[in-house]
Design an enzyme around this catalytic site. Structure first.
Site, mmCIF file in Angstrom:
data_model
loop_
_atom_site.group_PDB
_atom_site.id
_atom_site.type_symbol
_atom_site.label_atom_id
_atom_site.label_comp_id
_atom_site.label_asym_id
_atom_site.label_seq_id
_atom_site.Cartn_x
_atom_site.Cartn_y
_atom_site.Cartn_z
ATOM 1 N N LYS A 130 14.467 2.597 37.695
ATOM 2 C CA LYS A 130 13.891 1.361 37.133
ATOM 3 C C LYS A 130 13.922 1.505 35.618
ATOM 4 C CE LYS A 130 10.616 -0.550 35.617
ATOM 5 N NZ LYS A 130 10.719 -1.139 34.243
ATOM 6 N N GLU A 141 7.282 12.475 30.435
ATOM 7 C CA GLU A 141 7.634 12.612 29.014
ATOM 8 C C GLU A 141 7.002 11.431 28.309
ATOM 9 O OE1 GLU A 141 9.147 15.119 27.797
ATOM 10 O OE2 GLU A 141 10.113 16.009 29.546
ATOM 11 N N CYS A 164 10.346 9.157 20.489
ATOM 12 C CA CYS A 164 9.158 9.939 20.856
ATOM 13 C C CYS A 164 9.005 11.115 19.910
ATOM 14 C CB CYS A 164 9.266 10.416 22.288
ATOM 15 S SG CYS A 164 10.826 11.211 22.632
ATOM 16 N N GLU A 211 -0.256 6.957 17.972
ATOM 17 C CA GLU A 211 1.184 6.695 17.944
ATOM 18 C C GLU A 211 1.428 5.236 17.570
ATOM 19 O OE1 GLU A 211 3.543 6.517 21.625
ATOM 20 O OE2 GLU A 211 4.977 7.884 20.693
HETATM 21 P P1 NAD Z 1 5.797 1.965 28.660
HETATM 22 O O1 NAD Z 1 4.882 3.022 29.162
HETATM 23 O O2 NAD Z 1 5.225 0.625 28.375
HETATM 24 O O3 NAD Z 1 6.965 1.698 29.741
HETATM 25 C C1 NAD Z 1 7.790 2.728 30.202
HETATM 26 C C2 NAD Z 1 8.353 2.336 31.558
HETATM 27 O O4 NAD Z 1 7.291 2.282 32.522
HETATM 28 C C3 NAD Z 1 9.030 0.966 31.588
HETATM 29 O O5 NAD Z 1 10.169 1.034 32.414
HETATM 30 C C4 NAD Z 1 7.954 0.088 32.210
HETATM 31 O O6 NAD Z 1 8.458 -1.068 32.860
HETATM 32 C C5 NAD Z 1 7.337 1.037 33.212
HETATM 33 N N1 NAD Z 1 5.965 0.721 33.593
HETATM 34 C C6 NAD Z 1 5.025 0.049 32.873
HETATM 35 N N2 NAD Z 1 3.869 0.004 33.556
HETATM 36 C C7 NAD Z 1 4.068 0.654 34.732
HETATM 37 C C8 NAD Z 1 3.244 0.935 35.866
HETATM 38 N N3 NAD Z 1 1.966 0.555 35.904
HETATM 39 N N4 NAD Z 1 3.781 1.632 36.887
HETATM 40 C C9 NAD Z 1 5.061 2.051 36.834
HETATM 41 N N5 NAD Z 1 5.900 1.795 35.811
HETATM 42 C C10 NAD Z 1 5.406 1.103 34.763
HETATM 43 O O7 NAD Z 1 6.539 2.575 27.404
HETATM 44 P P2 NAD Z 1 7.546 1.844 26.375
HETATM 45 O O8 NAD Z 1 6.767 0.999 25.441
HETATM 46 O O9 NAD Z 1 8.674 1.235 27.133
HETATM 47 O O10 NAD Z 1 8.146 3.105 25.569
HETATM 48 C C11 NAD Z 1 7.574 3.626 24.415
HETATM 49 C C12 NAD Z 1 6.847 4.916 24.739
HETATM 50 O O11 NAD Z 1 7.744 5.835 25.352
HETATM 51 C C13 NAD Z 1 6.325 5.626 23.509
HETATM 52 O O12 NAD Z 1 5.004 6.064 23.751
HETATM 53 C C14 NAD Z 1 7.250 6.819 23.355
HETATM 54 O O13 NAD Z 1 6.687 7.929 22.702
HETATM 55 C C15 NAD Z 1 7.577 7.116 24.785
HETATM 56 N N6 NAD Z 1 8.814 7.900 24.897
HETATM 57 C C16 NAD Z 1 8.693 9.216 25.206
HETATM 58 C C17 NAD Z 1 9.821 10.020 25.301
HETATM 59 C C18 NAD Z 1 9.702 11.477 25.619
HETATM 60 O O14 NAD Z 1 10.704 12.081 26.017
HETATM 61 N N7 NAD Z 1 8.535 12.102 25.469
HETATM 62 C C19 NAD Z 1 11.087 9.453 25.089
HETATM 63 C C20 NAD Z 1 11.168 8.099 24.796
HETATM 64 C C21 NAD Z 1 10.025 7.327 24.702
#
Ligand code: NAD
Length: 491
Positions: free
Chosen positions: A171, A245, A279, A379
């Site tokens: 997804k 992550e 990230c 963040e």
């Molecule tokens: P997000 O948590 O809003 O969404 C991430 C994913 O989770 C999306 O595909 C979203 O549709 C899905 N999602 C949302 N709610 C959910 C739920 N309740 N159940 C299951 N899936 C759900 O994050 P974002 O805004 O898309 O990304 C930014 C964040 O990602 C930042 O905090 C960044 O630091 C982090 N990030 C971390 C890494 C790492 O390797 N540590 C890498 C890239 C991004």
């Protein structure tokens, strides 16, 4: 644009869709993608469960052959895919090419690992008996990712999961769905059998359905700490393996003896590359008091020349932020920063010319940021850098470690002793010496401590621990009952 389930392209059963919009120009609608729900997820999981039967029995090196071909196709389609990625998530073409290169590296690395996937054998405590352990695939893996690395981050999870003999329901973020479809096209062309890899588009509803589905045995998640920890607690209740992550609040330290020009290049790339939406982005700069004023002056001068614009334009160095919600969040944090620190650069939305049609923020720098400040602690995920003064190495390390997150850190110094102390003391999963906080390589463990992760590491050899379970085997060729712990010791 459709879901990819069991080797076929399908709409969501409900017929619902969401729009994918170019963040550099909101007039450019890339397409309508399926807004999937639990019924679509169930279709994909069923296909993946059935495909697992044959895929796990396929010799691992044969699975590796397919992954190697996938790497070749990623390389062949690099330019075309980079343009698609930049259009849907904004970063520059140079950076989207780097994103794809990570997938190529991961494909070749995972392919090679299929000829190892080492287990081990140990002596038995009994005579005429042999002990060995080996890795087994687990089953259907649910992969849920963010948008900022639309190809690299999914590849870190999906390709090793497939190498181990698992099947996948992916997804992707609803901000980068087109890249995910190209991912599917590439795996299909490489020879992945129907059902082994599936893409289900959508938002939290689809992600949550993956977490909840009883036949999904592992969840691999990249995204925010709030979403990740909620998923982890649900996986705890459901007794599922979950690898997380999540967010970061990464810092670069510059000591007084550092090569300042090098440190300057490093922080410009770390803080404003990918528009600060990594990230591992540098969001805190810890400067020794002896070089603080000079460094800030040079930094502001250099950052003010960064070219903000559409990532497809060759001159652009800083692309748009991903969407309106994220723009508002960044501007809100800038407002907070105005009240708790000194803004020395930027501090507002960039609406010059055609940028008014997109979501751009001027590179922003705050100085006099205290450790209590929200912009020091939370963040932001945008082109906003907080600068804090330190008086010593120990003080700098203490500031870096004063964080709920622990992904990446960096120190610039010529003092080898200081560098090694920092390596030992910095509470992050990754530390760079004389390099910025960004720059992970595919064959090294990747992940963070504290609020960033839950103890797993993607990348390198450690990712295979996420996507396998151990089987221990005892082979007794003595021809008699031998009771462990009993027959070989006096009781
Ligand atoms: P997000 O948590 O809003 O969404 C991430 C994913 O989770 C999306 O595909 C979203 O549709 C899905 N999602 C949302 N709610 C959910 C739920 N309740 N159940 C299951 N899936 C759900 O994050 P974002 O805004 O898309 O990304 C930014 C964040 O990602 C930042 O905090 C960044 O630091 C982090 N990030 C971390 C890494 C790492 O390797 N540590 C890498 C890239 C991004």
């Amino acid at each position: 644009m459709k879901n990819y389930i069991n080797g076929t392209w399908r709409d969501a059963r409900s017929g619902r869709t969401f729009s994918n919009i170019n963040p550099a120009d909101h007039r450019d609608v890339i397409g309508a993608f399926p807004l999937s729900d639990a019924t679509d997820v169930a279709d994909a999981v069923e296909a993946a469960s059935q495909a697992f039967h044959d895929w796990r029995r396929t010799p691992a090196p044969k699975r590796g052959d397919i992954l190697r071909i996938a790497g070749d196709i990623f390389a062949r389609r690099k330019d075309e895919l980079a343009a698609i990625m930049t259009r849907e998530m904004g970063k520059t073409i140079t950076e989207t090419k780097g994103d794809i290169q990570e997938a190529i590296d991961t494909a070749y690395y995972a392919a090679t690992e299929t000829r190892r996937l080492f287990g081990y054998n140990t002596p038995s405590e009994m005579a005429d008996k042999m002990n060995l352990s080996f890795r087994m695939p687990i089953g259907v893996c649910g992969i849920i990712t963010a948008w900022n690395f639309p190809i690299a981050v999914p590849s870190w999870k999906i390709l090793p999961a497939l190498a181990c003999g698992n099947t996948v329901v992916f997804k992707p973020s609803d901000d980068s769905p087109h890249s995910a479809n190209i991912f599917a096209e590439i795996l299909e062309e490489a020879g992945i059998p129907p059902g082994v890899f599936n893409v289900v588009h959508g938002q939290a509803e689809a992600g949550s359905a993956i977490v909840e589905h009883p036949d999904v045995r592992v969840v691999g998640f990249t995204g925010s700490t709030a979403t990740g920890t909620a998923i982890a607690s649900r996986c705890g209740e459901l007794n599922k393996k979950v690898s997380l992550e999540m967010g970061g609040k990464n810092a670069q330290i510059v000591l007084a003896d550092a090569d300042l020009e090098l440190a300057l290049e490093g922080v410009l790339w770390g803080a404003f590359g990918t528009t600060g939406q990594r990230c591992t982005a540098t969001s805190r700069l810890i400067l020794h008091e002896d070089i603080h004023d000079e460094f800030v002056e040079r930094l502001v001068r250099a950052a003010s020349t960064l070219i903000v614009g559409n990532g497809t334009l060759p001159a652009t160095q800083v692309g748009p932020v991903i969407n309106t919600k994220q723009l508002e969040k960044i501007l809100h944090y800038i407002d907070i920063g105005m009240g708790e620190a000194t803004c020395v650069l930027g501090g507002k939305r960039d609406t010059d010319g055609d940028k008014a049609y997109g979501t751009f923020v001027k590179p922003t720098i705050f100085t006099n940021v205290s450790r209590a400040a929200r912009i020091f602690r939370e963040e932001i995920f945008g082109p906003v850098l907080s600068v804090t003064k330190c008086t010593s190495l120990e003080h700098a390390i203490d500031l870096v470690n004063d964080s709920a997150y622990g992904l990446s850190s960096s120190i610039y110094t010529r003092d080898v002793n200081a560098a090694f102390v920092a390596v030992r003391e910095l509470e992050t999963g990754i530390t760079y010496i004389n390099a910025p906080t960004i720059g992970a390589e595919a064959h090294m463990p990747f992940g963070g401590v504290k609020g960033t992760g839950n103890g797993h590491r993607e990348g390198g050899w450690t990712v295979f621990d996420i996507f396998t379970e151990w089987k221990s085997v005892y082979i007794d060729y003595s021809g008699k009952l031998q009771r462990a712990q009993i027959d070989n010791y006096d009781n």
